[in-house]
Design an enzyme around this catalytic site. Structure first.
Site, PDB file in Angstrom:
ATOM      1  N   ASP A  56       7.353 -14.553 -14.865  1.00 42.40           N
ATOM      2  CA  ASP A  56       6.153 -15.376 -14.939  1.00 42.40           C
ATOM      3  C   ASP A  56       6.891 -16.924 -15.416  1.00 42.40           C
ATOM      4  OD1 ASP A  56       3.882 -16.376 -17.171  1.00 42.40           O
ATOM      5  OD2 ASP A  56       5.225 -17.702 -17.812  1.00 42.40           O
TER       6      ASP A  56
ATOM      7  N   GLU B 141       4.535 -15.328 -10.244  1.00 40.90           N
ATOM      8  CA  GLU B 141       2.682 -15.256 -10.978  1.00 40.90           C
ATOM      9  C   GLU B 141       3.541 -16.707 -10.317  1.00 40.90           C
ATOM     10  OE1 GLU B 141       0.694 -16.945 -14.507  1.00 40.90           O
ATOM     11  OE2 GLU B 141       2.735 -17.746 -14.074  1.00 40.90           O
TER      12      GLU B 141
END
Lengths: 663, 663
Positions: free
Chosen positions: B377, B406
């Protein structure tokens, strides 16, 4: 890698030749621009500088880099001395700038707190200001935490432009990231901008019955200088071999009085370090070097590393040549053709040190006589590591040397020679006739990273090259090729007087001159009424007046809706001087069409969608007012095949009376 | 440099990431192609090989390189094991090949001599043949100097293809030149080709009143596997913070029973190494990992390096966070917005070693449980040197790891993360709607050197992203984005069941789902009649059947004379499998137009100007016979927005009955 606080990345530094394995080339006085992606994780702002120093120096100089958008940064500088330099890009987190940006946003949204301002004060504590700066930083800092004031008032000095400027100056740059170091070769200005004239000394004699001499060449200098040239280039001036000497028009058997090719170097009078007795003595050469200087010219000599069978090296150093199984020496071949008058040197010799040093010695011999420019014959038939070593050694002692690579082989090889040290390169210019060919070729040379190491020198003709185009298309063909050579590239040359006299008769079946001076003496009538001398002088004067034409790095193509009309521009980044050329490449017919100009390349702002501007045709001495991208051009090759337009933004002219120029 | 006999140059080796500073990426079983310019001075022919070895190994393997023209050479190989390798290109003068070429020319022109043939014999003396080769070389050699024979007969064995092959095999390669060494990271095949399904375990419960568990996820596996996915990706499974917990629909104040965001990691139950008690235990996770394997799926966990205020690290390691002047810890900000439920880690901490090792430890904890794929993330808010070190360390021990970045920030930052080690990358796919945008973006990703280090993974939606496009355009919009994601890139994923159920209602003013699972539990009717499950299964089956769609390196764009019709193809270099996709990017209207196909990209020979071929629409199960470049396509988005054509050259089909397919 051990753990670090470094957070800034520096990538894609340009220029970067072959991943940094070879130096980029620039020249004295030129704007040197360096770009890089500089960015950090998160949303913190970054600052960057480009740094440079002479190789071996300890201290870096630096210039700030400007953010161009999308993390790309650009910094520029200039250098006054030729030599070797190195550059790198350094980036760091702009902590105070980031705080300023975020604090302003919070204040505007009404969500800032005293703690936010105290963070700014803490950042300033890290800066090591001196003298007046110290007091000013303290003032800004103290006001940030002055609880008697409202928040916006507290922050006011810290958010000012003056604070930005002050804090950037004393930023301690914690955890800065430096890119790799890249090498830069800075040449003198003539490597970037030069105008060459080639002539055969043997034909410099006004008397067809007397062999031309270096003194005859001295007498020719005013003519060459008046035409606006600054480099006088002579084919090899050394003794010529007698064994297997070629006769007139390249015939295999020479008559007793045939002069032979100057490229069949070496006879009993000596080799590459001797002067052909018919041309003169070393003293004559010294006087020629001096006389060139007096006429604003520089002498360029031709270095052709090959030997006639009579060259002293053949007997003194047989190990530098390849032996055949029958004990003879291997002559030059291009199977099935044999060139028995030429012995190539063998770079796989068992004595590479000896050979390499001897060849370097040839350059040094002429450098000692004051020669600083060399046109090197067929460098692609000698080993690349030799050139890399030799040019490196020579330019280390003499950073003002200029080497022109005469290589017309495959692109990868021509580029390699440029990459490993040649300052200028012959190109395929002579064979690029169609608009699409010219567009594609100059886009490849100027709009890719080749522009960082290969400087093209355009020649419409040479003693080896009389193209079919020049053979066929008369004066329009010659004038067109002259305009293209002189304006496409900042370096160009002609082989005269054949060019200005429009010699165009070829030996049957060859792209070569009939009665070529390579094999015989010619006598030229320089005052012939059809001579292009006056036009050449005018074109060279335009080049001299316009810095835009003295560099290649701002080249841009412009669309014209006619497949025979080629348009391109150059813009000097220092002065803003801008030249737009439109050339009709059809040598037979009048052609007209509408341009679709790249206005940004001409210096107009991106938002200036429909500017009015003057285009002054420096060649035809005519002025036009143009507007926007679409303008009409028409060129009759029998009048002139090209415009050399000087572009001037009318809105920026100070004298309003010139703003309404009749079209 | 000291003098050398080396004459061959090796330049412009590709792949070459950032001048060789970073490894190129390839995968197991993939054709690994290496190109380079290899050339010598003069006209001698050269030979080249590409060489590779595992890093640290001594012996190189090698494959011959083919000359593509203009000095460009290409060699290919494949690797069976993931890991780190290095490669280089070696070139040398092909002395015998050059002699063969020149001798043939001389024989044909009738100018060859016995000495020419004796030179060939001398060359053979340098070759160190063994065994049978030795006798054969002697035979060829002796015949070359056998004066009883005529010249052409003497040369015959030496000029044969067999001699070429034999001599190349035993060439001593004198004075060979090796390029720099470049690094290659070979990933397992799933890094190149993967199909992801994301779901929230909290919503896996069929009972809206019971929090979903890892056991519920196990029960969902047959559904996910039937849809043809091979990676099951779960948002963070760790305890969720209570301080400043966000409520439903991202409200600032949570109700007592609100579940909070799984990305606000850490509570009194533990941090990044703990499992949320409502989801289950470590044993449940182990059973999930095993069950995934039984269904042909792999589990991917989400690693989000940020902490809720309740994370154990906040008290155990306050030095890993940034302190504010008032003694509190700096929460996440995007001024003027504040995210007080999240504390970012401070990569300028005074204890970088401690922080880096703790973060690496998080990966290791889950690696120990058998997890091999991680979706990371917001990696762009952590320091790049940390990632470079961490991914390098982890993959050294576990070359089968796959990390998906990401990151939806600026291009330079997204590319940096790929360059320094991430195996796959999220992209701007979700916001590329127009044909010109898609063409430009995929040309940038696939037709530049980015293809050597950045593997795009396309997601039409994520828990953070419900684009305006999906909100507005109903089923045609969803189907179109599915087809594009699944065929543009070999790696793609969907966030389900929102995607297949075509959830499209957004929180007002945001590109985000209403009643987002990030903040609450949802219950889904997987059997809803409008579900796209069947179509998704079909598309994934087509991907599974066609190697062309399992790689990105042969991507090509094709022209269609309609601005709503996008056409692109992929061709597997190993099998020749070729897929051509045509997609109508207008979600409202039927669009038709004529193609102008890049026939070479479809596998036809350059000289095959007007081939007839079959295009089989694997999606619509229909066959057409096309001919040449120009063919008509028409697509109604309400029927299907795209064709996935399998291309088959009719002239190469063995069964003639299939050659006349009705159109």
């Amino acid at each position: 890698m051990s753990a670090t606080n470094r957070r800034v990345a520096v990538r894609a530094v340009r220029p970067q030749v072959d991943g940094g394995r070879y130096p980029a080339k620039r020249s004295v006085g030129e704007l040197i621009d360096v770009e890089a992606d500089v960015f950090a994780d998160s949303h913190d702002a970054v600052l960057a500088t480009v740094c440079w120093r002479p190789k071996g120096a300890r201290r870096w100089s630096e210039a700030p880099m400007e953010h161009l958008g999308n993390d790309r940064h650009r910094g520029v500088f200039t250098l006054d001395e030729p030599g070797r330099y190195e550059y790198r890009v350094t980036g760091w987190i702009d902590r105070f700038g980031t705080w300023q940006r975020d604090t302003l946003t919070k204040l505007e949204a009404g969500v800032a707190t005293g703690v936010d301002l105290a963070i700014g004060a803490e950042l300033l504590d890290d800066h090591r200001a001196k003298g007046d700066d110290r007091a000013e930083v303290a003032r800004i800092r103290d006001q940030l935490v002055d609880e008697r004031l409202e928040l916006p008032a507290r922050a006011e000095p810290a958010l000012s432009d003056a604070a930005t400027e002050l804090v950037a100056r004393i930023d301690p740059r914690p955890h800065a990231t430096a890119s790799d170091r890249f090498e830069l070769r800075v040449d003198r200005a003539r490597a970037r901008y030069s105008t060459w004239y080639e002539l055969f000394p043997r034909s410099a004699s006004p008397d067809p019955d007397r062999h031309g001499t270096l003194d005859d060449v001295i007498a020719r200098l005013p003519y060459v200088a008046d035409l606006g040239f600054d480099v006088l280039y002579l084919p090899p001036i050394h003794p010529i071999g007698r064994s297997h000497r070629k006769g007139r028009n390249n015939s295999v058997v020479a008559e007793p009085d045939d002069l032979g090719s100057p490229w069949a170097i070496g006879g009993q009078e000596g080799g590459h370090e001797a002067i052909h007795p018919d041309l003169g003595t070393i003293d004559d050469l010294r006087r020629l070097v001096a006389a060139c200087g007096e006429h604003g010219l520089e002498l360029a000599l031709d270095i052709a590393f090959q030997c006639s069978p009579d060259h002293p090296w053949v007997t003194e150093h047989p190990e530098w040549f390849r032996a055949r199984p029958d004990g003879t020496i291997q002559y030059a071949e291009n199977p099935p053709k044999k060139y028995q008058d030429i012995y190539p040197l063998d770079f796989e010799t068992a004595d590479p040190e000896g050979l390499w040093n001897a060849l370097k010695g040839v350059f040094e011999r002429w450098i000692d006589e004051g020669v600083r420019i060399f046109r090197v014959d067929n460098p692609h038939t000698k080993a690349f590591p030799f050139w890399e070593w030799c040019l490196d050694e020579l330019t280390r002692d003499h950073p003002d040397l200029i080497f022109l690579s005469e290589s017309f082989t495959r692109p990868a090889v021509m580029e390699e020679l440029a990459r490993i040290g040649f300052n200028q390169s012959y190109t395929y210019f002579a064979w690029r006739d169609e608009k699409w060919e010219l567009e594609r070729y100059y886009a490849e040379l100027f709009l890719t990273d080749k522009v960082d190491f290969l400087r093209p020198n355009s020649w419409p003709n040479t003693p080896d090259i009389l193209t079919e185009y020049l053979q066929r298309h008369g004066r329009p063909g010659f004038v067109q090729k002259l305009l293209l050579a002189a304006t496409l590239t900042a370096n160009y040359g002609i082989y005269g007087p054949t060019f200005e006299l429009m010699e165009h008769v070829a030996r049957p079946g060859a792209e070569e001159y009939l009665d070529n001076e390579k094999y015989q003496q010619r006598t030229w009538d320089l005052d012939a009424p059809h001579s292009l001398a006056e036009l050449i002088a005018r074109v060279n004067a335009i080049r001299h007046e316009h810095p835009a034409l003295q560099q290649d790095r701002s080249f841009a193509l412009h669309e014209v809706d006619n497949d025979a009309l080629l348009a391109y521009s150059k813009r000097d980044p220092v002065t803003g001087d801008t030249v737009l050329c439109v050339v009709n490449v059809d040598p037979a017919w009048k052609q007209g069409g509408f341009t679709w100009l790249d206005l940004e390349a001409l210096g107009f702002e991106e938002e200036d969608e429909d500017p009015r501007f003057e285009v002054y045709d420096a060649l035809g001495d005519a002025r036009y007012v143009w507007q926007g991208r679409r303008n009409y051009v028409e060129l009759d090759p029998h009048v002139t095949p090209g415009h050399i337009f000087v572009v001037r933004d009318l809105s920026q002219l100070s004298d309003p009376s010139t703003r309404e120029v009749p079209v």
